[in-house]
Design a protein around this motif. Structure first.
Motif, PDB file in Angstrom:
ATOM      1  N   ARG A 174     -12.871  73.760 -38.209  1.00 60.29           N
ATOM      2  CA  ARG A 174     -14.414  73.104 -38.059  1.00 60.29           C
ATOM      3  C   ARG A 174     -15.354  74.010 -37.994  1.00 60.29           C
ATOM      4  NH1 ARG A 174     -13.697  67.690 -39.550  1.00 60.29           N
ATOM      5  NH2 ARG A 174     -11.847  66.949 -38.542  1.00 60.29           N
TER       6      ARG A 174
ATOM      7  N   LYS B  10      -9.910  65.179 -35.427  1.00 57.16           N
ATOM      8  CA  LYS B  10      -9.419  64.573 -36.723  1.00 57.16           C
ATOM      9  C   LYS B  10     -10.560  63.873 -37.214  1.00 57.16           C
ATOM     10  CE  LYS B  10      -4.455  64.379 -35.597  1.00 57.16           C
ATOM     11  NZ  LYS B  10      -3.475  63.446 -35.297  1.00 57.16           N
ATOM     12  N   THR B  11     -10.766  63.995 -38.695  1.00 60.16           N
ATOM     13  CA  THR B  11     -11.842  63.241 -39.359  1.00 60.16           C
ATOM     14  C   THR B  11     -11.512  61.704 -39.030  1.00 60.16           C
ATOM     15  OG1 THR B  11     -11.835  64.848 -40.724  1.00 60.16           O
ATOM     16  CG2 THR B  11     -12.959  62.863 -41.454  1.00 60.16           C
TER      17      THR B  11
ATOM     18  N   GLU C 241     -18.201  66.499 -43.615  1.00 61.06           N
ATOM     19  CA  GLU C 241     -17.095  67.086 -43.263  1.00 61.06           C
ATOM     20  C   GLU C 241     -17.218  68.562 -43.475  1.00 61.06           C
ATOM     21  OE1 GLU C 241     -11.993  66.073 -43.380  1.00 61.06           O
ATOM     22  OE2 GLU C 241     -13.491  65.033 -44.637  1.00 61.06           O
TER      23      GLU C 241
ATOM     24  N   GLU D 167     -19.302  66.587 -37.925  1.00 62.07           N
ATOM     25  CA  GLU D 167     -18.118  66.948 -38.778  1.00 62.07           C
ATOM     26  C   GLU D 167     -17.036  66.135 -38.796  1.00 62.07           C
ATOM     27  OE1 GLU D 167     -17.077  71.222 -38.366  1.00 62.07           O
ATOM     28  OE2 GLU D 167     -18.842  71.411 -37.064  1.00 62.07           O
ATOM     29  N   ALA D 168     -16.777  65.483 -37.755  1.00 59.08           N
ATOM     30  CA  ALA D 168     -15.511  64.578 -37.494  1.00 59.08           C
ATOM     31  C   ALA D 168     -15.405  63.281 -37.556  1.00 59.08           C
ATOM     32  CB  ALA D 168     -14.587  65.259 -36.383  1.00 59.08           C
ATOM     33  N   LYS D 169     -16.633  62.719 -36.874  1.00 62.96           N
ATOM     34  CA  LYS D 169     -16.864  61.431 -36.820  1.00 62.96           C
ATOM     35  C   LYS D 169     -17.825  60.821 -37.993  1.00 62.96           C
ATOM     36  CE  LYS D 169     -15.442  60.712 -32.141  1.00 62.96           C
ATOM     37  NZ  LYS D 169     -15.963  60.652 -30.655  1.00 62.96           N
ATOM     38  N   LEU D 170     -17.448  60.445 -39.029  1.00 62.24           N
ATOM     39  CA  LEU D 170     -18.110  60.171 -40.096  1.00 62.24           C
ATOM     40  C   LEU D 170     -18.425  58.722 -40.297  1.00 62.24           C
ATOM     41  CD1 LEU D 170     -16.496  62.715 -42.486  1.00 62.24           C
ATOM     42  CD2 LEU D 170     -18.218  63.020 -41.059  1.00 62.24           C
TER      43      LEU D 170
ATOM     44  N   ARG E  26     -15.228  73.638 -44.768  1.00 60.79           N
ATOM     45  CA  ARG E  26     -14.673  72.674 -45.604  1.00 60.79           C
ATOM     46  C   ARG E  26     -15.425  72.377 -46.756  1.00 60.79           C
ATOM     47  NH1 ARG E  26     -10.791  68.414 -42.004  1.00 60.79           N
ATOM     48  NH2 ARG E  26     -10.241  70.027 -40.571  1.00 60.79           N
TER      49      ARG E  26
END
Length: 385
Positions: A40, A72-73, A105, A129-132, A234
């Motif tokens: 991240r 985690k995404t 992300e 960047e993880a909770k989209l 990423r």
């Protein structure tokens, strides 16, 4: 839970005189463990600025932090009422955009869109960047809006907030569906991305470009793969982005390079090299934007500098503030993109000279709007006449 609201106000509001000691206090108290945030960009995950309380994880002596799961995404479905977002900002070249996703992300530490996650009650840091949020209804909503009586055609910009070709697009394919709607309606579109995934849609873009309806901009921030990996963890590698410019150009799709953002004492020495490489790959246009550090982005970026380039911290931030009237950021129209002062002037002249030497225009291909055909199909209310 500790009530750290008073600490939050001090630590997470950009300060005019913030120095390395201030940034170290922020980092030492609230930085997330490296193993939990592997891959991240941000090192912090402060609560949003609209939250009443600020929370910080701390070890209570029972090694409880070791039990926290890694980031985690996660993707949630968002149900917007409209697809097209309008703006009247005088210093950007479009008045409407479409955003297939909220959050990104790619994890670019400098992303000026990070503060938008605060409106969802989430953090501009790791949450961004993880909770989209994905908007699978966006293509149908767009088709409906294009079919409204009196709709006036203007180029739709995509990728100006979060990247439409971020990794989750491989599964959700929302961007491709949006392009299918625009292609069917002969509607002009301008795309900005850091992802080589854009080449997946060359078949649609090539058809649109042949009618003067599409162009794509690839953001190339650095040619240094190590810097890119830490700054944009990423996103596609610089080489992949240049290859994407070449593939688009060879398919007849106008491609440009965005040297954005330019960060003093970090990547500004690469301006000419990036432009040279983009020109060799086939780019016909070029533009740049100076580093922007609004709201929560400033402490996130300063913490990142301390982690990866501590020896440059003072120099980078001193130059940033010299171009922002002594502050971390100046949001004034006309200044927010290019900055002000001698150093900003120097960057502008270097960019101007390099693009002139290479024949890279700033306003090259003008997209057409006279071919527009209002949609008349699925999801569109038909006329009773």
């Amino acid at each position: 839970m500790n009530d750290l609201s008073h600490v939050g106000r001090a630590a997470f509001q950009p300060a005019n005189t913030a120095d390395i000691a201030d940034a170290m206090i922020v980092a030492s108290g609230l930085r997330v463990d490296a193993e939990r945030r592997r891959g991240r960009g941000a090192g912090l995950n402060p609560d949003g600025r609209f939250e009443v309380q600020q929370r910080a994880a701390f070890d209570d002596g029972w090694q409880s932090l070791e039990d926290l799961p890694p980031f985690k995404t996660e993707v949630q479905v968002e149900k917007p009422r409209t697809a097209i977002t309008k703006n009247d900002s005088p210093d950007i070249g479009f008045d409407r955009s479409v955003n297939p996703y909220r959050g990104c992300e790619h994890g670019c530490i400098y992303c000026f869109a990070r503060p938008t996650h605060s409106y969802m009650g989430l953090s501009a840091g790791l949450d961004f960047e993880a909770k989209l949020f994905a908007k699978p209804d966006a293509p149908k909503l767009l088709e409906r809006e294009l079919a409204k009586p009196g709709y006036k055609v203007r180029t739709i910009a995509i990728g100006t907030n979060t990247d439409p070709y971020q990794p989750i697009e491989r599964e959700w394919r929302i961007m491709r569906q949006i392009l299918e709607v625009l292609n069917k309606a002969n509607h002009p579109v301008m795309i900005v991305t850091k992802s080589a995934l854009v080449t997946r849609d060359i078949d649609i873009l090539q058809e649109m470009a042949a009618k003067g309806l599409a162009k794509v901009g690839l953001s190339v921030t650095t040619l240094d793969r190590k810097l890119a990996r830490t700054m944009e963890p990423r996103a596609a590698t610089p080489t992949k982005r240049l290859e994407a410019i070449r593939a688009l150009t060879e398919a007849g799709i106008p491609a440009s390079v965005l040297v954005s953002p330019i960060i003093p004492a970090l990547n500004d020495h690469e301006i000419e090299r990036i432009l040279d490489a983009a020109k060799a790959a086939g780019a016909t246009e070029a533009s740049y934007v100076l580093l922007r550090l609004p709201l929560e982005v400033s402490p996130l970026f300063r913490d990142w500098l301390l982690q990866h380039y501590p020896e440059r911290y003072r120099h980078v931030m001193s130059l940033v503030r010299s171009m922002r009237g002594g502050k971390d950021y100046d949001a004034e129209f006309g200044k927010r993109m290019k900055g002000a002062g001698p150093y900003a002037w120097q960057i502008g002249r270097r960019f101007e000279m390099a693009t002139k030497r290479l024949g890279l225009g700033r306003r090259g291909v003008q997209l057409r709007g006279d071919l527009f055909l209002p949609p008349n199909g699925s999801g569109v209310q038909l006329s009773l006449l």
